[in-house]
Design a protein around this motif. Structure first.
Motif, PDB file in Angstrom:
ATOM      1  N   GLY A   1       0.817  -1.216   0.000  1.00 56.02           N
ATOM      2  CA  GLY A   1       0.000   0.000   0.000  1.00 56.02           C
ATOM      3  C   GLY A   1       0.846   1.259   0.000  1.00 56.02           C
ATOM      4  O   GLY A   1       0.536   2.229  -0.700  1.00 56.02           O
ATOM      5  N   ALA A   2       1.920   1.251   0.775  1.00 59.16           N
ATOM      6  CA  ALA A   2       2.812   2.412   0.815  1.00 59.16           C
ATOM      7  C   ALA A   2       3.478   2.614  -0.523  1.00 59.16           C
ATOM      8  O   ALA A   2       3.584   3.744  -1.019  1.00 59.16           O
ATOM      9  CB  ALA A   2       3.855   2.236   1.917  1.00 59.16           C
ATOM     10  N   LEU A   3       3.911   1.535  -1.135  1.00 57.41           N
ATOM     11  CA  LEU A   3       4.531   1.639  -2.456  1.00 57.41           C
ATOM     12  C   LEU A   3       3.539   2.147  -3.490  1.00 57.41           C
ATOM     13  O   LEU A   3       3.883   2.954  -4.357  1.00 57.41           O
ATOM     14  CB  LEU A   3       5.097   0.290  -2.885  1.00 57.41           C
ATOM     15  CG  LEU A   3       6.314  -0.177  -2.107  1.00 57.41           C
ATOM     16  CD1 LEU A   3       6.721  -1.574  -2.543  1.00 57.41           C
ATOM     17  CD2 LEU A   3       7.462   0.786  -2.312  1.00 57.41           C
ATOM     18  N   PHE A   4       2.313   1.667  -3.398  1.00 60.33           N
ATOM     19  CA  PHE A   4       1.289   2.127  -4.327  1.00 60.33           C
ATOM     20  C   PHE A   4       1.014   3.614  -4.131  1.00 60.33           C
ATOM     21  O   PHE A   4       0.878   4.362  -5.105  1.00 60.33           O
ATOM     22  CB  PHE A   4      -0.002   1.314  -4.150  1.00 60.33           C
ATOM     23  CG  PHE A   4      -1.078   1.715  -5.108  1.00 60.33           C
ATOM     24  CD1 PHE A   4      -0.982   1.403  -6.459  1.00 60.33           C
ATOM     25  CD2 PHE A   4      -2.181   2.426  -4.669  1.00 60.33           C
ATOM     26  CE1 PHE A   4      -1.960   1.783  -7.345  1.00 60.33           C
ATOM     27  CE2 PHE A   4      -3.164   2.813  -5.557  1.00 60.33           C
ATOM     28  CZ  PHE A   4      -3.060   2.488  -6.898  1.00 60.33           C
ATOM     29  N   ALA A   5       0.937   4.057  -2.869  1.00 60.99           N
ATOM     30  CA  ALA A   5       0.698   5.470  -2.589  1.00 60.99           C
ATOM     31  C   ALA A   5       1.840   6.325  -3.125  1.00 60.99           C
ATOM     32  O   ALA A   5       1.608   7.371  -3.745  1.00 60.99           O
ATOM     33  CB  ALA A   5       0.522   5.693  -1.088  1.00 60.99           C
ATOM     34  N   VAL A   6       3.077   5.888  -2.912  1.00 55.78           N
ATOM     35  CA  VAL A   6       4.233   6.628  -3.426  1.00 55.78           C
ATOM     36  C   VAL A   6       4.207   6.642  -4.950  1.00 55.78           C
ATOM     37  O   VAL A   6       4.455   7.682  -5.576  1.00 55.78           O
ATOM     38  CB  VAL A   6       5.552   6.023  -2.893  1.00 55.78           C
ATOM     39  CG1 VAL A   6       6.753   6.597  -3.611  1.00 55.78           C
ATOM     40  CG2 VAL A   6       5.671   6.249  -1.399  1.00 55.78           C
ATOM     41  N   PHE A   7       3.895   5.503  -5.554  1.00 57.39           N
ATOM     42  CA  PHE A   7       3.818   5.411  -7.010  1.00 57.39           C
ATOM     43  C   PHE A   7       2.778   6.380  -7.563  1.00 57.39           C
ATOM     44  O   PHE A   7       3.028   7.097  -8.533  1.00 57.39           O
ATOM     45  CB  PHE A   7       3.491   3.974  -7.434  1.00 57.39           C
ATOM     46  CG  PHE A   7       3.278   3.824  -8.908  1.00 57.39           C
ATOM     47  CD1 PHE A   7       4.359   3.802  -9.779  1.00 57.39           C
ATOM     48  CD2 PHE A   7       1.995   3.707  -9.431  1.00 57.39           C
ATOM     49  CE1 PHE A   7       4.164   3.670 -11.150  1.00 57.39           C
ATOM     50  CE2 PHE A   7       1.796   3.581 -10.784  1.00 57.39           C
ATOM     51  CZ  PHE A   7       2.885   3.560 -11.658  1.00 57.39           C
ATOM     52  N   VAL A   8       1.610   6.426  -6.930  1.00 55.86           N
ATOM     53  CA  VAL A   8       0.537   7.300  -7.407  1.00 55.86           C
ATOM     54  C   VAL A   8       0.938   8.766  -7.255  1.00 55.86           C
ATOM     55  O   VAL A   8       0.729   9.575  -8.169  1.00 55.86           O
ATOM     56  CB  VAL A   8      -0.788   6.997  -6.667  1.00 55.86           C
ATOM     57  CG1 VAL A   8      -1.832   8.063  -6.940  1.00 55.86           C
ATOM     58  CG2 VAL A   8      -1.310   5.631  -7.067  1.00 55.86           C
ATOM     59  N   ILE A   9       1.545   9.113  -6.128  1.00 58.32           N
ATOM     60  CA  ILE A   9       1.967  10.498  -5.919  1.00 58.32           C
ATOM     61  C   ILE A   9       3.029  10.886  -6.937  1.00 58.32           C
ATOM     62  O   ILE A   9       2.985  11.968  -7.530  1.00 58.32           O
ATOM     63  CB  ILE A   9       2.455  10.706  -4.477  1.00 58.32           C
ATOM     64  CG1 ILE A   9       1.268  10.638  -3.521  1.00 58.32           C
ATOM     65  CG2 ILE A   9       3.176  12.034  -4.322  1.00 58.32           C
ATOM     66  CD1 ILE A   9       1.636  10.649  -2.073  1.00 58.32           C
ATOM     67  N   LEU A  10       3.985  10.005  -7.161  1.00 60.79           N
ATOM     68  CA  LEU A  10       5.018  10.279  -8.157  1.00 60.79           C
ATOM     69  C   LEU A  10       4.410  10.397  -9.550  1.00 60.79           C
ATOM     70  O   LEU A  10       4.808  11.252 -10.345  1.00 60.79           O
ATOM     71  CB  LEU A  10       6.077   9.183  -8.140  1.00 60.79           C
ATOM     72  CG  LEU A  10       6.987   9.132  -6.914  1.00 60.79           C
ATOM     73  CD1 LEU A  10       7.869   7.893  -6.964  1.00 60.79           C
ATOM     74  CD2 LEU A  10       7.824  10.365  -6.814  1.00 60.79           C
ATOM     75  N   LEU A  11       3.444   9.542  -9.854  1.00 62.12           N
ATOM     76  CA  LEU A  11       2.806   9.564 -11.165  1.00 62.12           C
ATOM     77  C   LEU A  11       2.041  10.869 -11.382  1.00 62.12           C
ATOM     78  O   LEU A  11       2.155  11.500 -12.433  1.00 62.12           O
ATOM     79  CB  LEU A  11       1.865   8.362 -11.320  1.00 62.12           C
ATOM     80  CG  LEU A  11       1.140   8.245 -12.654  1.00 62.12           C
ATOM     81  CD1 LEU A  11       2.153   7.996 -13.773  1.00 62.12           C
ATOM     82  CD2 LEU A  11       0.126   7.121 -12.603  1.00 62.12           C
ATOM     83  N   VAL A  12       1.284  11.278 -10.385  1.00 60.55           N
ATOM     84  CA  VAL A  12       0.493  12.502 -10.517  1.00 60.55           C
ATOM     85  C   VAL A  12       1.404  13.714 -10.684  1.00 60.55           C
ATOM     86  O   VAL A  12       1.171  14.562 -11.551  1.00 60.55           O
ATOM     87  CB  VAL A  12      -0.445  12.676  -9.295  1.00 60.55           C
ATOM     88  CG1 VAL A  12      -1.047  14.060  -9.258  1.00 60.55           C
ATOM     89  CG2 VAL A  12      -1.531  11.622  -9.316  1.00 60.55           C
ATOM     90  N   THR A  13       2.456  13.802  -9.883  1.00 61.27           N
ATOM     91  CA  THR A  13       3.353  14.952 -10.015  1.00 61.27           C
ATOM     92  C   THR A  13       4.121  14.904 -11.330  1.00 61.27           C
ATOM     93  O   THR A  13       4.471  15.947 -11.871  1.00 61.27           O
ATOM     94  CB  THR A  13       4.324  15.037  -8.832  1.00 61.27           C
ATOM     95  OG1 THR A  13       5.039  13.812  -8.717  1.00 61.27           O
ATOM     96  CG2 THR A  13       3.593  15.353  -7.551  1.00 61.27           C
ATOM     97  N   ASP A  14       4.367  13.715 -11.846  1.00 64.26           N
ATOM     98  CA  ASP A  14       5.033  13.586 -13.139  1.00 64.26           C
ATOM     99  C   ASP A  14       4.105  14.033 -14.269  1.00 64.26           C
ATOM    100  O   ASP A  14       4.528  14.698 -15.206  1.00 64.26           O
ATOM    101  CB  ASP A  14       5.490  12.144 -13.353  1.00 64.26           C
ATOM    102  CG  ASP A  14       6.744  12.055 -14.186  1.00 64.26           C
ATOM    103  OD1 ASP A  14       7.548  12.993 -14.139  1.00 64.26           O
ATOM    104  OD2 ASP A  14       6.919  11.038 -14.874  1.00 64.26           O
ATOM    105  N   ILE A  15       2.846  13.673 -14.178  1.00 62.85           N
ATOM    106  CA  ILE A  15       1.871  14.083 -15.188  1.00 62.85           C
ATOM    107  C   ILE A  15       1.689  15.601 -15.169  1.00 62.85           C
ATOM    108  O   ILE A  15       1.559  16.231 -16.214  1.00 62.85           O
ATOM    109  CB  ILE A  15       0.515  13.359 -14.972  1.00 62.85           C
ATOM    110  CG1 ILE A  15       0.674  11.875 -15.315  1.00 62.85           C
ATOM    111  CG2 ILE A  15      -0.589  14.000 -15.796  1.00 62.85           C
ATOM    112  CD1 ILE A  15      -0.517  11.024 -14.948  1.00 62.85           C
ATOM    113  N   LEU A  16       1.727  16.187 -13.974  1.00 61.95           N
ATOM    114  CA  LEU A  16       1.591  17.639 -13.866  1.00 61.95           C
ATOM    115  C   LEU A  16       2.835  18.377 -14.321  1.00 61.95           C
ATOM    116  O   LEU A  16       2.831  19.595 -14.440  1.00 61.95           O
ATOM    117  CB  LEU A  16       1.268  18.022 -12.418  1.00 61.95           C
ATOM    118  CG  LEU A  16      -0.087  17.564 -11.898  1.00 61.95           C
ATOM    119  CD1 LEU A  16      -0.220  17.880 -10.419  1.00 61.95           C
ATOM    120  CD2 LEU A  16      -1.201  18.220 -12.680  1.00 61.95           C
TER     121      LEU A  16
END
Length: 142
Positions: free
Chosen positions: A117-132
């Motif tokens: 879950g922590a890895l998924f949360a980090v992945f999602v946060i990194l993905l969103v900031t990368d898309i932005l």
């Protein structure tokens, strides 16, 4: 008598103007000063709410960093192709609200399943900031 009154009134006006100048020309923080210097130069009171919010945000970031410093979490991040330096920089760049939200999500995860879950949360946060466009971690977001 009129000359004395005119002279005294002029003198009184000049004295009042001169004594009020230090109040009107009170030092203010010059533009371009950093936040720490501005806070030191400011005579405003700091509210308890703002101090508690700052402490809470620091505790949230510390909790996130504690989880991310675990060997198993770092191993999983490396398997996902995430650079650990980018993760540290990203956690430092989180806003207080985002850090609080991420820390709450980490607290709600069940024991033993927290790594995924922590890895998924980090992945999602990194993905969103990368898309932005704030970071450049994943090449597939371009």
């Amino acid at each position: 008598m009129k000359k004395v009154r005119a002279y005294l009134s002029s003198l009184l006006i000049a004295a009042l103007v001169i004594t009020s100048l230090p109040v009107a020309a009170a030092p203010t923080a010059p533009q371009g000063m950093d936040t720490a210097s501005t806070n030191l130069a400011s005579t405003n009171l700091v509210s308890t709410q703002s101090v508690l919010a700052g402490d809470r945000a620091g505790a949230d970031r510390e909790r996130i960093n504690d989880i991310l410093s675990r060997a198993d979490v770092q191993e999983q991040l490396l398997k996902q192709g995430v650079n650990l330096d980018d993760v540290e920089a990203r956690v430092a760049a989180l806003s207080d609200a985002e850090a609080q939200q991420m820390a709450e999500q980490l607290e709600q995860l069940p024991a033993g399943a927290g790594v995924i879950g922590a890895l998924f949360a980090v992945f999602v946060i990194l993905l969103v900031t990368d898309i932005l466009g704030l970071t450049d971690v994943y090449p597939f977001t371009r």
